[in-house]
Design a protein around this motif. Structure first.
Motif, PDB file in Angstrom:
ATOM      1  N   GLN A 113     -59.457  60.020  -6.718  1.00 29.00           N
ATOM      2  CA  GLN A 113     -59.689  61.278  -6.279  1.00 29.00           C
ATOM      3  C   GLN A 113     -60.260  62.557  -6.877  1.00 29.00           C
ATOM      4  OE1 GLN A 113     -60.033  61.943  -2.778  1.00 29.00           O
ATOM      5  NE2 GLN A 113     -58.177  62.194  -2.270  1.00 29.00           N
ATOM      6  N   ARG A 114     -60.629  62.228  -7.859  1.00 28.32           N
ATOM      7  CA  ARG A 114     -60.627  63.623  -8.650  1.00 28.32           C
ATOM      8  C   ARG A 114     -62.563  63.258  -8.878  1.00 28.32           C
ATOM      9  NH1 ARG A 114     -58.325  66.407 -13.044  1.00 28.32           N
ATOM     10  NH2 ARG A 114     -55.544  65.759 -12.696  1.00 28.32           N
ATOM     11  N   LEU A 161     -63.284  64.077  -5.541  1.00 29.81           N
ATOM     12  CA  LEU A 161     -63.669  65.161  -5.440  1.00 29.81           C
ATOM     13  C   LEU A 161     -65.232  65.795  -6.045  1.00 29.81           C
ATOM     14  CD1 LEU A 161     -60.374  66.833  -6.052  1.00 29.81           C
ATOM     15  CD2 LEU A 161     -61.705  67.336  -4.041  1.00 29.81           C
ATOM     16  N   THR A 172     -54.800  65.142  -0.782  1.00 28.52           N
ATOM     17  CA  THR A 172     -53.153  64.496  -1.399  1.00 28.52           C
ATOM     18  C   THR A 172     -52.305  63.596  -0.942  1.00 28.52           C
ATOM     19  OG1 THR A 172     -51.868  66.066  -0.186  1.00 28.52           O
ATOM     20  CG2 THR A 172     -53.396  67.286  -2.358  1.00 28.52           C
ATOM     21  N   ASN A 231     -50.242  64.611  -8.851  1.00 28.91           N
ATOM     22  CA  ASN A 231     -51.462  64.686  -9.001  1.00 28.91           C
ATOM     23  C   ASN A 231     -51.623  65.198  -8.226  1.00 28.91           C
ATOM     24  OD1 ASN A 231     -52.433  62.852 -10.676  1.00 28.91           O
ATOM     25  ND2 ASN A 231     -51.189  61.380 -10.062  1.00 28.91           N
ATOM     26  N   ILE A 261     -54.629  68.098  -7.333  1.00 27.26           N
ATOM     27  CA  ILE A 261     -55.847  67.827  -6.879  1.00 27.26           C
ATOM     28  C   ILE A 261     -56.149  68.843  -5.965  1.00 27.26           C
ATOM     29  CG2 ILE A 261     -56.430  66.734  -4.584  1.00 27.26           C
ATOM     30  CD1 ILE A 261     -57.188  65.170  -7.361  1.00 27.26           C
TER      31      ILE A 261
END
Length: 223
Positions: free
Chosen positions: A150-151, A154, A171, A178, A182
């Motif tokens: 997910q990072r 992003l 999320t 985590n 986020i």
């Protein structure tokens, strides 16, 4: 008075289902100001994600009008819409939608390469470092945890310095730790790049951090 960056005027969305046409969104009218953080909440099936897709030109409205940065999305062809998103929008999905055969660095550099940026990989590396993945540039999605993926997503959304950042349950697939990280990164990206942030969420703690929260019920904005 703040500049309006996104405007919906009576936006409607109908889709064809097994039982015929289904009305998903029933005349949504709202303005989003530049630099604002807007949260969209509501029960499952209320139309939150569909509304976000209309804002990003990923779904075409079947009625009403949607403008972004003064451009009428309904009058733009698919190629023009794709270029507009590439240059002005970042989108983050609950499912990360990373390209499995590409490294983190390659995934993040892709939108810049498509835009013809000569420094695509340098900027991608900087953005990955900003989300705490400076040491994971050459790792593939399968070698990363959900939070790390997910990072990367992003970073890919933010690397083009978007005017508008759209996030759909960012999320939703993550554990509490985590998810909190986020959230911090999302708002950090907003602050760092000055983006307008619109996010769909079921998480009360994420909604509470927004400047404004709108609640959808059965395809309409609740009073």
């Amino acid at each position: 008075m703040a500049e309006t960056i996104l405007a919906l005027d009576g936006a409607r969305l109908e889709l064809m289902g097994n039982a015929g046409r289904v009305e998903i969104l029933k005349g949504i009218t709202l303005d989003v100001a530049r630099g604002e953080t807007l949260g969209l909440t509501g029960p499952s099936g209320s139309g939150k994600s569909s509304l976000l897709m209309l804002m990003g030109g990923l779904e075409r409205a079947t009625g009403g009008r949607i403008t972004a940065l003064g451009r009428d999305l309904g009058t733009m062809g698919e190629d023009a819409l794709a270029r507009f998103r590439r240059d002005h929008m970042g989108v983050v999905f609950q499912s990360f939608h990373l390209i499995p055969t590409m490294t983190a660095l390659q995934n993040v550099a892709t939108p810049l390469e498509l835009a013809g940026a000569a420094d695509a990989f340098e900027r991608a590396a900087e953005e990955l470092a900003a989300v705490g993945l400076g040491g994971r540039l050459d790792h593939y999605p399968s070698e990363m945890s959900g939070g790390e993926q997910q990072r990367v997503a992003l970073a890919r959304a933010a690397v083009v310095r978007p005017d508008i950042l759209l996030a759909d349950e960012p999320t939703g697939n993550l554990d509490a730790s985590n998810g909190a990280a986020i959230m911090d990164l999302l708002f950090g990206l907003r602050d760092r790049h000055g983006a307008t942030l619109v996010l769909v969420t079921h998480a009360p703690e994420l909604a509470e951090r927004c400047d404004r929260v709108l609640h959808l019920v059965d395809g309409r904005l609740a009073a």
